[in-house]
Write a protein that holds these residues in place. Structure first.
Motif, short mmCIF file in Angstrom:
data_model
loop_
_atom_site.label_atom_id
_atom_site.label_comp_id
_atom_site.label_asym_id
_atom_site.label_seq_id
_atom_site.Cartn_x
_atom_site.Cartn_y
_atom_site.Cartn_z
N LYS B 2 0.84 -1.20 0.00
CA LYS B 2 0.00 0.00 0.00
C LYS B 2 0.87 1.25 0.00
O LYS B 2 1.88 1.31 0.71
N TYR B 3 0.45 2.21 -0.78
CA TYR B 3 1.18 3.47 -0.88
C TYR B 3 0.21 4.62 -0.65
O TYR B 3 -0.97 4.54 -0.98
N ARG B 4 0.77 5.70 -0.09
CA ARG B 4 -0.06 6.90 0.12
C ARG B 4 0.53 8.04 -0.69
O ARG B 4 1.72 8.33 -0.59
N ASP B 66 -4.80 6.60 -1.25
CA ASP B 66 -4.05 5.36 -1.06
C ASP B 66 -4.25 4.47 -2.27
O ASP B 66 -5.36 4.40 -2.81
N ILE B 67 -3.18 3.81 -2.68
CA ILE B 67 -3.32 2.81 -3.75
C ILE B 67 -2.60 1.54 -3.34
O ILE B 67 -1.70 1.58 -2.49
N ALA B 97 5.36 4.65 1.37
CA ALA B 97 4.89 3.27 1.51
C ALA B 97 4.27 3.13 2.90
O ALA B 97 4.82 3.64 3.88
N LEU B 98 3.12 2.47 2.97
CA LEU B 98 2.42 2.35 4.25
C LEU B 98 2.78 1.04 4.94
O LEU B 98 2.99 0.03 4.27
N ASP B 224 0.73 11.63 5.68
CA ASP B 224 1.86 10.93 5.07
C ASP B 224 2.97 10.60 6.08
O ASP B 224 3.93 9.91 5.75
N GLU B 225 2.82 11.10 7.30
CA GLU B 225 3.81 10.74 8.30
C GLU B 225 3.69 9.28 8.73
O GLU B 225 4.59 8.73 9.35
N VAL B 226 2.55 8.69 8.38
CA VAL B 226 2.33 7.29 8.72
C VAL B 226 3.25 6.37 7.91
O VAL B 226 3.67 5.32 8.37
N GLY B 227 3.58 6.82 6.70
CA GLY B 227 4.36 5.96 5.81
C GLY B 227 5.83 6.34 5.78
O GLY B 227 6.27 7.24 6.50
N LYS B 228 6.56 5.63 4.93
CA LYS B 228 7.98 5.93 4.83
C LYS B 228 8.46 5.78 3.38
O LYS B 228 7.76 5.19 2.54
N ASP B 229 9.63 6.32 3.11
CA ASP B 229 10.21 6.19 1.77
C ASP B 229 10.81 4.80 1.62
O ASP B 229 11.38 4.27 2.57
#
Lengths: 622, 230
Positions: B2-4, B66-67, B97-98, B224-229
């Motif tokens: 999952k990506y944001r 999100d996709i 990336a989530l 977007d702080e939930v995810g990371k690069d």
């Protein structure tokens, strides 16, 4: 960033502001200072309709490939914005630059159907361009018309400086070069138009005059300047695999009528149905090569991101490489999660197999266009579809799981009798009966749903029926009533739904289609009295149009119900569409004798299109 | 996977409504050839969900969707590929990336920050922001919300988490969760009513500055702080 022509307040007030903001993916921006020619390409209807038109996409792409030209798009503002623009005196603008259309070098208007004629005047009016060509100066854009309706341009001739007759891919470059030379050398507008009128396919209407007999028919039609041609030959692309086609069509933000990639697989039709204008205008049939189609299908899907691709042609089943191309497409589209839509396929084992691969059988419906209810009538119109073929196709389809059938017919065809009209109901009933015979009870997915629709036949120029009288409104409605009554008499009436078109607008379309230059005054008056968007039922004002005909002293019957004699000079006779009048006459007489004519693949009928030296005329016949 | 995706909306794109933005992204993702996952069935659709619909006419610097992808893709590559195919007025601001257990965008929305300005030509005789502190100092801010079916009396104060009167407008941090979403227009209406005024339809230019979720400590963090690069 682009500055919009409309204020935020206006855009927030109106319906679908995305119609007017441009900026769509693949729309073309250029530096206005670095082009010589600014071309506004207009489809005189609302954005969602205009954006769905393939022809404009081809021309838009081609003109923008010319480095010295910037082609932008213009559509009719919808009623809500139309009112605001008039009140606040906002000039009509092109979508890309948002600049006023009036300042462009050219305003190209495509005439796809007769019922858009008042919208042409709307576009001129809102642009601030004088309605009548003779009142324009170099201050005004050169107004040029194109599209199928210019095969009889006379009803709108006074509103145009030029018409481009035929396929758009061939002559614009020469026209632009001439324009640039004329402007550079200080030629007058009139001189330019006259020179343009000498180019192949270009008609400059102000240099032509008509004289009439006492009965209102044409006595003579001639150029007032001897250097201009008496007859204008249509322009045509010789090789459709070596020409312009958009690789990157514009992707609208809002859902438009054709929200998909449209790939034209061939141009023209071999069938020669006698009511069909396109079938004559686009002769001879020319196919695009498989390599061309494969390449463009992929490029266009990549460049647009559309989730559907549709094949376009007058009769896809006649495309010789269809099975091979469809195999390729199914494979490519599966990889990309793209749907395939296949209109104008004849129903047979092959097409049903393809359809079962690309559609959800339960949801989709089968479409047949028998066009007439009896074999006699189908012979008259040269529609080579027999009841046997229809029933065989339907049987196969029912076995394959389909249970929705759409049937399209015309009413008011030449020589049509009550029996022919009732035949529509009988045929619908036969198909319903076949379903119940073919599909056992336990396998049925509810009732079979048969929808029979009729439109009213309108004789068009350059068809064998151009001599035919058209029905009156009352005759049309009587015929629809006959069909309706007959449907209700059928055993399977509960499985059949019958729809018919509204008759008033058909009458006007008939007048505009075969009208002469005198009609222009009526169109102008109707516009002045508020007629606009006539193609949209809710805005069509039949009474106003009738008043205008009366006020202009013109009889509607002269244009519709009158049977033309074989030697009458038609307003469009100065155009040569490739098909000869002799051939059309022959076909008209064969129609009256109920004789079927073989299609181009079976045998050449000598229609005249062979002189273009290309297409089916030079291919081996089966 | 999952990506944001975080994006902005500016310029003429503000006139594109939520449903059309969804269609826009579906096509953009195909153009960018992102390996998005599809649902099954005869008309498969992309697995995609938007955080919070944005009304027509609003600007934003903090929209999210999100996709789900079928394979891992570098977040920087995806951002670049998408930005290459954007129309003027949409910019991809970040791709993250989530984590596997991340809540979907819509469910996780807790608050949104808005910046409200007076539209040019609508200034009237009011110094925008005047009296806003007093307005906010009230013990409650009643607001009658009218829907097609009913009228409901709300207390807006509960849903206004923070505000700041700036020189060129008012910043508001408000509840944007599905249960208590507050539109900035509602607050402006109440504010004008407090001043004895009534705003007209197009008085304000609104920018959604950011969309927030709550972290484990109950603090607002941008979505977007939930995810990371990766």
């Amino acid at each position: 960033m682009r500055k919009l022509a409309l204020t935020d307040e206006i855009l927030l007030k109106i319906d679908k502001p995305a119609r007017y903001i441009g900026g769509e993916v693949n729309s073309i921006m250029k530096d206005r200072e670095r082009v010589d020619i600014r071309f506004a390409m207009c489809f005189p209807d609302v954005y969602e309709i205009g954006m769905s038109h393939l022809g404009i996409q081809i021309i838009y792409d081609m003109l923008n490939k010319f480095e010295d030209v910037w082609c932008e798009r213009v559509y009719s503002p919808w009623m809500d914005l139309d009112e605001i623009m008039r009140k606040e005196q906002i000039p009509l603008f092109a979508l890309e630059s948002q600049d006023p259309v009036k300042d462009f070098d050219f305003l190209g208007i495509t005439l796809q159907y007769e019922m858009c004629y008042t919208n042409i005047l709307q576009v001129l009016d809102l642009s601030g361009i004088p309605f009548f060509a003779k009142e324009r100066t170099w201050e005004d854009a050169v107004v040029i018309g194109g599209g199928p309706c210019v095969y009889n341009p006379e009803p709108v001739a006074p509103f145009f400086d030029l018409f481009y007759i035929g396929e758009g891919e061939t002559m614009y470059r020469q026209l632009f070069d001439l324009y640039k030379t004329c402007r550079k050398t200080g030629k007058s507008r009139k001189e330019f138009l006259m020179e343009a009128g000498k180019l192949p396919g270009i008609y400059a209407p102000e240099f032509y005059e008509t004289t009439y007999h006492d009965d209102g028919t044409i006595a003579t039609f001639y150029p007032v300047i001897p250097e201009l041609p008496r007859k204008i030959m249509k322009e045509m692309v010789r090789d459709l695999s070596d020409t312009y086609y958009p690789e990157k069509p514009v992707v609208p933000f809002i859902r438009v009528t054709q929200d998909r990639v449209v790939l034209e697989i061939q141009r023209g039709c071999i069938r020669g149905c006698r009511f069909c204008q396109a079938g004559q205008l686009y002769r001879p049939v020319r196919e695009r090569s498989l390599e061309f189609l494969k390449e463009y299908a992929v490029k266009m899907l990549k460049a647009t991101g559309h989730e559907e691709i549709s094949l376009s042609s007058l009769s896809s089943s006649d495309f010789s490489k269809l099975p091979e191309f469809i195999d390729y497409l199914i494979e490519e589209c599966r990889k990309r999660h793209v749907n395939i839509s296949l209109p104008s396929l004849r129903i047979d084992a092959f097409s049903l197999d393809v359809m079962s691969k690309v559609q959800d059988v339960k949801k989709s419906s089968l479409t047949f266009a028998p066009e007439a209810g009896t074999q006699r009538m189908r012979n008259v119109i040269n529609k080579g579809l027999t009841e046997e073929v229809i029933l065989n196709g339907a049987k196969l389809a029912f076995e394959g799981g389909w249970n929705k059938v759409k049937l399209y017919f015309m009413l008011g065809l030449p020589t049509e009798t009550d029996e022919d009209a009732r035949g529509i109901a009988l045929l619908a009933n036969e198909i319903a009966k076949l379903y119940y015979e073919t599909v056992p009870k336990e396998k049925r997915n509810g009732k079979v749903q048969i929808t029979a629709s009729t439109s009213f036949f309108i004789p068009k120029p350059f068809t064998p029926f151009q001599w035919a009288p058209m029905c009156t409104r009352e005759q049309f409605l009587d015929k629809a009533h006959t069909v309706k009554t007959a449907v209700l008499e059928q055993l399977n009436k509960k499985s059949i739904k019958y729809n018919w078109h509204e008759a008033d607008a058909s009458v006007l379309e008939g007048i505009l289609a075969r009208g002469d230059r005198k009609i222009a005054d009526v169109i102008y008056m109707a516009y002045k009295k508020g007629c606009i968007y006539d193609a949209w039922g809710e805005y069509y004002k039949h009474d106003v149009w009738m008043e205008c005909f009366e006020a202009c002293g013109l009889s509607m019957d002269f244009y519709t119900t009158r049977e033309r004699s074989l030697d009458e000079i038609f307003p469009w006779d100065f155009i040569d569409c490739g098909v000869t009048k002799e051939f059309l006459k022959r076909e008209w007489q064969r129609a009256l004798r109920e004789e079927v004519t073989p299609n181009c693949k079976m045998a050449c009928q000598g229609c005249g299109a062979a002189r273009f030296g290309t297409g089916i005329c030079y291919e081996e016949r089966s | 996977m999952k990506y944001r995706i975080k994006f902005s909306k500016y310029g003429s794109i503000i006139f594109i409504g939520h449903l059309d933005m969804m269609r826009y992204f579906q096509k953009a993702i195909r153009r960018a050839e992102i390996p998005i996952a599809y649902s099954t069935g005869f008309s498969p659709h992309q697995i995609m969900s938007f955080a919070a619909p944005l009304g027509v006419g609003l600007y934003s610097n903090g929209e999210y969707l999100d996709i789900e992808l079928t394979q891992e893709v570098s977040t920087a590559d995806m951002k670049e590929a998408l930005n290459r195919t954007m129309a003027e007025g949409v910019e991809i601001l970040s791709v993250k990336a989530l984590p596997k257990n991340a809540e979907n965008a819509m469910a996780s929305v807790a608050a949104a920050g808005y910046f409200i300005q007076i539209r040019k030509g609508h200034e009237a005789d009011l110094v925008f922001g005047e009296g806003f502190d007093d307005f906010m100092a009230q013990s409650s801010i009643p607001y009658e919300k009218e829907t097609k079916k009913s009228r409901k009396l709300l207390d807006l104060k509960e849903g206004i988490y923070d505000y700041e009167v700036k020189e060129d407008g008012i910043y508001l941090l408000v509840n944007a969760s599905s249960s208590g979403n507050i539109k900035p227009g509602m607050i402006m209406e109440a504010y004008y009513a407090y001043l004895g005024r009534k705003p007209s339809e197009f008085d304000f230019v609104v920018t959604r500055e950011e969309t927030y979720t709550k972290n484990e400590d109950g603090q607002f963090i941008s979505l977007d702080e939930v995810g990371k690069d990766i």
